[in-house]
Scaffold this motif. Structure first.
Motif, mmCIF file in Angstrom:
data_model
loop_
_atom_site.group_PDB
_atom_site.id
_atom_site.type_symbol
_atom_site.label_atom_id
_atom_site.label_comp_id
_atom_site.label_asym_id
_atom_site.label_seq_id
_atom_site.Cartn_x
_atom_site.Cartn_y
_atom_site.Cartn_z
ATOM 1 N N GLU A 1 15.386 -6.645 -2.605
ATOM 2 C CA GLU A 1 16.636 -6.114 -2.067
ATOM 3 C C GLU A 1 16.686 -4.625 -2.414
ATOM 4 O O GLU A 1 16.647 -4.255 -3.588
ATOM 5 N N SER B 1 11.044 -9.497 2.591
ATOM 6 C CA SER B 1 10.416 -10.701 2.060
ATOM 7 C C SER B 1 8.990 -10.812 2.589
ATOM 8 O O SER B 1 8.672 -10.336 3.681
ATOM 9 N N HIS C 1 16.334 -5.982 3.215
ATOM 10 C CA HIS C 1 16.065 -7.308 2.661
ATOM 11 C C HIS C 1 14.614 -7.621 3.051
ATOM 12 O O HIS C 1 14.351 -8.111 4.148
ATOM 13 N N ASN D 1 20.514 -0.656 3.767
ATOM 14 C CA ASN D 1 20.157 -1.788 2.909
ATOM 15 C C ASN D 1 19.021 -2.569 3.554
ATOM 16 O O ASN D 1 19.064 -2.869 4.764
ATOM 17 N N ASN E 1 11.344 -7.338 7.216
ATOM 18 C CA ASN E 1 12.435 -6.542 6.658
ATOM 19 C C ASN E 1 13.648 -6.680 7.563
ATOM 20 O O ASN E 1 13.638 -6.228 8.707
#
Length: 455
Positions: free
Chosen positions: A386, A407, A405, A403, A432
């Motif tokens: 994050e 993974s 995220h 922002n 992302n």
């Protein structure tokens, strides 16, 4: 093997000549021990150990029994079990030179050279028979040879891979619409690194590491790695990387402390501005082993990263984290490693709007391995990060703080067809999900890697 002498008769002789409180008569009439002696004399140490192990609960503490059990365990490749038996003998009779000599053999087999040397010295001080003196000198020589070999260890590897990458520069799929959403600008077409490209990839690499053991506690390590990745249908995006590293390691019982420095140089053969970068990093780690199956770690990394062609991307970073490794019971040797970390990037240059690329982030990773047999491992790796901007409107004129995220999931298989050789196949999916449209991307890469490790 020169060190694997027939020590059964020597141990028995020493026990008779130099031990007190044992009964040779009892040993002579002990059918169970006679059977074990016969098996050992015929080279069937494993059968002798099985026979005696079944009686260990009832007879542990009997000097003759424990002596024979220890010899059977040692000669059948179970030095850890042998040390327990010989220590019981010495607890009852500290003068049992035969058991002490075999305890030295067991420590040697376990790699505990310091304790092996200590036991050999103790036996030598008590004027042992000539046959035992010969064994002591052979083991002293072997210990010296091992210590010399251990002082400087050189390891290395070479590898090559082939695969496919469906998004080689990790960019958004719809660039024109992403620019519109991010900056409220219409009609922009992608160029350079902004174009989504897919391609077969091939690559090669290699590395070497040298470890110098200063003493039982201290070691220094230096290493280098070089890698090249060729994007076959877009060679302008091929890249090479060189890494150098050095560290000092201090070991104190179950604790290992490590501190070092890393240097990295990455070059991508593309149009200016390139994505070339170089970095200098400092790292520290503390690992603690609780037992044979559990280990924890704490780590910290500080990095100075510079982009020669894109100064606004220059950052200084710091990361703190902790990890845990656990090896489960079972024939398939399941293993899991998890870690968590947090950190921040501090930008060194301002953007045109007065903002900068400083960011903070936190994340974690989990790795799981399951072995089909001694040669094949299945593995899965999942990471989550994050990340958020620390400066307003750093990546968008419409989004105040970006922002991300991010993974990634990897599944694969490793196969060791021959000694030192590993074939690894894996697929990695990275995603992302960002509130900044230009940073949003999906990427899948699959490859097969062949590696040879040498020492």
């Amino acid at each position: 093997m020169s060190l694997r002498l027939n020590l059964v008769s020597i141990a028995i002789l020493l026990t008779v000549l130099m031990s007190t409180g044992t009964s040779s008569y009892a040993a002579a009439v002990d059918t169970e021990l006679d059977h074990a002696r016969a098996l050992l004399a015929d080279g069937h140490a494993g059968e002798a150990y099985t026979l005696l192990e079944n009686r260990e609960f009832d007879r542990a503490g009997d000097v003759d029994f424990d002596t024979m059990l220890g010899i059977a365990a040692l000669d059948s490749g179970k030095p850890d079990r042998a040390t327990l038996a010989f220590e019981r003998v010495l607890a009852v009779n500290p003068n049992a030179a035969g058991a002490r000599l075999d305890l030295a053999r067991a420590y040697f087999a376990l790699g505990d050279l310091a304790r092996a040397q200590q036991e050999l010295d103790t036996v030598a001080q008590n004027n042992p028979p000539p046959a035992a003196q010969t064994v002591i000198e052979k083991y002293r020589t072997a210990i010296a040879d091992r210590l010399r070999a251990k002082a400087n260890i050189v390891t290395g590897y070479v590898e090559g891979f082939v695969g496919y990458d469906n998004n080689i520069t990790a960019v958004v799929g719809d660039f024109t619409n992403a620019v519109l959403v991010t900056y409220n600008l219409a009609g922009f077409l992608p160029t350079g690194n902004s174009i989504l490209r897919s391609s077969p990839i091939v690559g090669t690499g290699g590395g070497v590491e040298i470890t110098h053991q200063i003493n039982d506690a201290w070691a220094i390590v230096g290493g280098a790695d070089a890698r090249y990745r060729d994007v076959t249908t877009a060679s302008n995006y091929s890249s090479g990387q060189i890494d150098l590293r050095g560290s000092a390691i201090y070991t104190a019982g179950a604790n290992v402390f490590r501190g070092g420095v890393t240097l990295e140089d990455f070059a991508q053969r593309t149009d200016v501005p390139t994505d070339d970068r170089n970095s200098v990093g400092l790292n520290m780690e503390w690992r603690h082993s609780y037992n044979e199956r559990d280990q924890s770690s704490l780590f910290a990394v500080a990095t100075r990263q510079r982009f020669p062609d894109i100064a606004v991307d220059d950052v200084d970073s710091i990361v703190l984290g902790a990890g845990w490794l656990h090896q489960f019971d079972g024939s398939h040797k399941p293993l899991i490693y998890v870690n968590t970390s947090m950190g921040k990037d501090s930008a060194q240059s301002l953007l045109a709007n007065g903002s900068d690329n400083s960011r903070r982030y936190a994340g974690g990773r989990a790795y799981f391995q399951w072995s089909l047999n001694d040669d094949i491992d299945l593995f899965m790796n999942y990471g989550l990060l994050e990340r958020s901007d620390r400066s307003m409107f750093a990546r968008s004129s419409t989004v105040e703080f970006g922002n991300d995220h991010i993974s990634d999931t990897t599944i694969g298989c490793s196969w060791r067809p021959r000694t030192n050789w590993t074939l690894r196949s894996q697929v990695t999916y990275t995603e992302n999900r960002s509130n900044v449209a230009l940073s949003d991307f999906r990427r899948t890469e699959a490859n097969i890697n062949a590696r040879y490790d040498f020492r």
